[in-house]
Design a protein around this motif. Structure first.
Motif, PDB file in Angstrom:
ATOM      1  N   ARG A   1       0.298 -16.338 -30.091  1.00  0.00           N
ATOM      2  CA  ARG A   1      -0.109 -14.943 -30.242  1.00  0.00           C
ATOM      3  C   ARG A   1      -1.255 -14.610 -29.288  1.00  0.00           C
ATOM      4  O   ARG A   1      -1.893 -15.513 -28.733  1.00  0.00           O
ATOM      5  CB  ARG A   1      -0.508 -14.631 -31.683  1.00  0.00           C
TER       6      ARG A   1
ATOM      7  N   GLU B   1       3.275  -8.353 -24.736  1.00  0.00           N
ATOM      8  CA  GLU B   1       4.644  -8.764 -24.439  1.00  0.00           C
ATOM      9  C   GLU B   1       4.843  -8.972 -22.939  1.00  0.00           C
ATOM     10  O   GLU B   1       5.673  -9.791 -22.526  1.00  0.00           O
ATOM     11  CB  GLU B   1       5.641  -7.734 -24.976  1.00  0.00           C
TER      12      GLU B   1
ATOM     13  N   ARG C   1       3.443 -12.309 -22.339  1.00  0.00           N
ATOM     14  CA  ARG C   1       4.364 -13.316 -22.869  1.00  0.00           C
ATOM     15  C   ARG C   1       5.476 -13.613 -21.855  1.00  0.00           C
ATOM     16  O   ARG C   1       5.927 -14.752 -21.717  1.00  0.00           O
ATOM     17  CB  ARG C   1       4.967 -12.825 -24.194  1.00  0.00           C
TER      18      ARG C   1
ATOM     19  N   SER D   1       4.334 -16.132 -19.287  1.00  0.00           N
ATOM     20  CA  SER D   1       4.050 -17.495 -19.744  1.00  0.00           C
ATOM     21  C   SER D   1       5.358 -18.212 -20.068  1.00  0.00           C
ATOM     22  O   SER D   1       6.406 -17.589 -20.243  1.00  0.00           O
ATOM     23  CB  SER D   1       3.135 -17.474 -20.966  1.00  0.00           C
TER      24      SER D   1
ATOM     25  N   ARG E   1       6.673 -21.623 -25.551  1.00  0.00           N
ATOM     26  CA  ARG E   1       7.342 -20.920 -26.639  1.00  0.00           C
ATOM     27  C   ARG E   1       7.213 -21.733 -27.931  1.00  0.00           C
ATOM     28  O   ARG E   1       7.022 -22.950 -27.887  1.00  0.00           O
ATOM     29  CB  ARG E   1       8.828 -20.712 -26.320  1.00  0.00           C
TER      30      ARG E   1
ATOM     31  N   ASP F   1       0.134 -21.958 -17.743  1.00  0.00           N
ATOM     32  CA  ASP F   1       0.349 -20.609 -18.271  1.00  0.00           C
ATOM     33  C   ASP F   1      -0.887 -19.740 -18.114  1.00  0.00           C
ATOM     34  O   ASP F   1      -0.800 -18.552 -17.782  1.00  0.00           O
ATOM     35  CB  ASP F   1       0.745 -20.683 -19.752  1.00  0.00           C
TER      36      ASP F   1
END
Length: 753
Positions: free
Chosen positions: A354, A364, A367, A370, A373, A386
């Protein structure tokens, strides 16, 4: 607690080596192995930038002599080395870490460009400027620091990855303190808890160079301003005896204190020396001072850090006579060493990811940048990769993180810091071009971008330019998906330029071109290096002779049609790239069926590869353009001439409807300006050949062969280039500084500068 634990371990180790007979009387055995009372030793490591690598040499000798350290206080680079040792890393491990740092990446930002989205790099190519300002409350503001610190932040987090999980610095293997300065009050701040990486970063935040670290109501910067040698901090922490490492520079010479920059640098040194003297005067007979002569190694000479380690070793051995009084027997020392040694490896299984702390940037979108997961098993290398990908974005200054939960069920919490200059960004630039023919051109440009107008990252982009080419444009860049792979960009523009026309090398006229129009592009960003745009454009063009002969027909006509552009950019730097490829293909048409008053087509392509050869460089460039048919108007012909195309000719001297060009240049590094930032002055020698067909002036198709020689390098406003070119009976000299002037061919695009 620590002293009791150390004593217990020492006793157990000693007992394990006793003969069995000696255990007959346990009380007597324990009494015989009771460790002798010794003073608690505090290690004080001074600040000094690159010079602080000498502290590693000090640590190596302390370990060789079996001298334990009970607490550490450090400032700036001393805090970095001290925190590593306090976290449980032996000197050899810290030496490997320090010698393995690529300072050109960490401090100089080399390699960061390759992590940026292709559209960010394309937009930056338009200005060719290193300066980025913000607009807040109707005021123009500068960044908090001129060096991007995202790589430094990531390096520090990796360096003490395991120790970051310890909140209280008294609970580290060796108690530790870092010293910083509160820029609000001017007071010293002793950091004794929190994130160890953040404490190091605050202690070494040189004002103006690195952005400060906000903490509660404080703005923390380099601790050297108030306590470069924190002797009193070590005493209050634990020390009965302090070992002080003092990094000594040669005395300042009057002949080197005549320039403003020299005096400014010296003023910082004077401030540091003032508080150092007070601390050094507090030393007593039981304390040990180790002076490390640094020679000509300066604070900013990070590429020379490996040279400083032997200097520290030599200085420590020179003090061996006093240091040996603090040495422990080998068994006792090895027990202490085992007690404080801790690895920094982190391995976790991620249950959730998060983001926290974002106001403008959509999490998002981050995300999508990166790779980690939920369900992945990760280590520090994966987290750092990342973090670097996200921190390379212009929207962010750095990306921190924390790990919550146990090793098998971890939540990775990203903590991005948005750019301090805000979401209204102003990029000014200036360009000047002069040649031996008396031609002088200049232009001032200001680009404004308002970022994150909606959740998909829309931008309002504006540009105003005055000078040789005056231009005003506004566009709205709207990504169509959260990952910003697809986009649409409508634009309105108006431009005016005065351009010289030549007839077989003679200046015969000056024309004024005025274009008012717009375009709309649909685009696709291909990974980080490629982009494809397809669009419709329309422009009302007016061409009128100002002085001289009417060599081009005067015009007042509407051109409109399709435009397709494909770009590839893998260069390591935006200007004077030392590796990578830049390539582009542009197709443009005007079609009566799409609203135009005349029909024509043209296509142009360019390619350049930078090939490093040691510290030198080779560029190979290819370019060419042609009309697709035989109806390309003279005012839409390709314009060649100047340092970027046909260096023996004046700026835009040759206008042709078809051409090809091949060039190779060898660039030798002459002077290193800043090794950390990979900045240098180069001397170049080039050979080129070109074919020119269907020229606007009445000259037959021909091939041109020429040579060029030049000197080029960076300046605060962009690249400078001073050179000379020759071809058969033609020759030219030129000087250009800052943003390149002109855009007559594809090689004038920022992609090839």
């Amino acid at each position: 607690m620590w002293s009791t634990l150390r004593a217990t371990v020492s006793v157990l180790c000693a007992l394990s080596m006793l003969p069995i007979q000696a255990l007959a009387d346990p009380v007597e055995a324990i009494a015989a192995t009771e460790p002798r009372q010794r003073p608690r030793i505090g290690l004080v490591l001074a600040g000094g930038g690159a010079k602080g690598g000498a502290h590693v040499g000090i640590l190596k000798v302390l370990e060789e002599m079996h001298i334990p350290v009970d607490c550490i206080a450090g400032t700036s680079m001393g805090a970095l080395i001290g925190a590593g040792y306090a976290s449980g890393q032996p000197a050899a491990q810290i030496e490997t870490f320090v010698n393995g740092i690529d300072w050109s990446i960490v401090v100089g930002g080399v390699g960061r460009r390759s992590l940026k989205p292709v559209e960010e790099n394309r937009l930056a190519n338009e200005t060719h400027s290193p300066v980025h300002l913000g607009i807040k409350d109707k005021k123009i503001i500068a960044p908090a620091g001129f060096v991007n610190t995202s790589s430094i932040d990531d390096l520090l987090r990796s360096y003490v990855a395991q120790a970051r999980l310890v909140d209280n610095f008294d609970e580290l293997p060796i108690p530790f303190r870092a010293v910083a300065t509160d820029m609000v009050t001017g007071n010293m701040v002793v950091l004794d808890q929190g994130d160890l990486a953040t404490a190091m970063r605050a202690s070494m935040a040189i004002p103006g160079a690195f952005s400060p670290v906000p903490l509660n109501d404080m703005i923390l910067a380099d601790g050297g301003m108030v306590r470069n040698i924190p002797v009193d901090v070590a005493r209050s922490l634990c020390a009965d005896t302090v070992i002080v490492v003092n990094l000594v520079e040669p005395s300042a010479s009057p002949e080197k204190l005549v320039q403003a920059t020299q005096l400014l640098a010296r003023s910082m040194e004077v401030m540091l020396e003032a508080n150092e003297i007070i601390q050094l005067k507090s030393l007593t007979e039981r304390d040990i001072r180790i002076d490390v002569p640094m020679g000509d190694i300066g604070t900013a000479d990070f590429q020379r850090v490996p040279e400083t380690i032997p200097l520290g070793e030599t200085a420590a051995r020179a003090a061996a006579g006093r240091l040996e009084t603090l040495a422990l027997p080998e068994a006792e020392y090895m027990a202490w060493r085992r007690l404080v040694t801790t690895g920094q490896e982190v391995e976790r299984r991620v249950a959730d990811v998060r983001f926290e702390g974002l106001e403008l940037v959509n999490p998002e979108y981050l995300r999508s940048r990166s790779e980690i997961r939920p369900g992945d098993s990760i280590d520090i290398a994966a987290i750092s990769a990342d973090a670097r990908r996200m921190a390379a974005l212009d929207d962010l200054e750095s990306v921190a993180y924390r790990l919550e939960g146990d090793t098998a069920n971890t939540t990775l919490v990203w903590l991005p810091t948005e750019a301090s200059i805000g979401h209204d960004v102003l990029t000014p630039s200036v360009g000047v071009y002069a040649d031996g023919g008396g031609d002088l051109k200049f232009q001032l440009t200001a680009q404004h971008v308002r970022r994150w107008l909606n959740e998909r990252g829309a931008q309002w982009r504006n540009m105003i330019q005055v000078g040789y080419e005056s231009e005003l444009s506004t566009s709205f860049y709207q990504p169509l998906d959260l990952a910003q792979r697809y986009f649409v960009e409508p634009e309105l523009f108006a431009s005016r330029s005065s351009e010289n026309l030549f007839n077989d090398g003679d200046h015969v006229a000056t024309y004024r071109f005025v274009d008012i129009g717009g375009r709309i592009d649909l685009g696709w960003n291909l990974a980080r290096s490629g982009q494809l745009r397809l669009g419709y454009w329309a422009s009302d063009r007016r061409a009128k002779v100002q002085t001289g002969l009417t060599q081009l027909p005067e015009a007042d006509v509407l051109d409109a049609g399709l435009e397709v552009t494909a770009r590839y950019d893998s260069r390591n730097m935006a200007s004077f790239a030392t590796s990578g490829i830049s390539a582009a293909v542009e197709y443009k048409s005007s079609d009566g069926a799409l609203g135009a008053k005349r029909d024509w087509e043209r296509i142009e392509a360019g390619f350049r590869k930078a090939i490093p050869i040691g510290s030198n460089l080779v560029w190979v460039s290819l370019a060419g353009g042609t009309e697709l048919g035989d109806d390309l108007p003279a005012d839409r012909a390709f314009a060649l001439g100047g340092p970027r195309t046909l260096a023996a000719y004046q700026h835009d001297e040759i206008r042709a409807r078809s051409y090809w060009l091949a060039e190779t240049s060898f660039l030798r590094r002459l002077v290193v300006l800043n090794a950390v930032k990979n900045q240098a002055i180069f001397g170049g020698f080039g050979l080129y050949a070109a074919g020119l067909q269907d020229r606007v002036d009445p000259v037959e198709d021909d091939e041109v062969y020429g040579i060029s020689a030049y000197v080029a390098g960076p300046t605060p406003i962009g690249t400078f280039n001073l050179g000379i070119g020759a071809a058969e009976d033609e020759w030219a000299i030129w000087l250009s500084i800052g943003r390149p002037v002109g855009k007559g061919s594809i090689l004038d695009d920022g992609l090839f500068r």
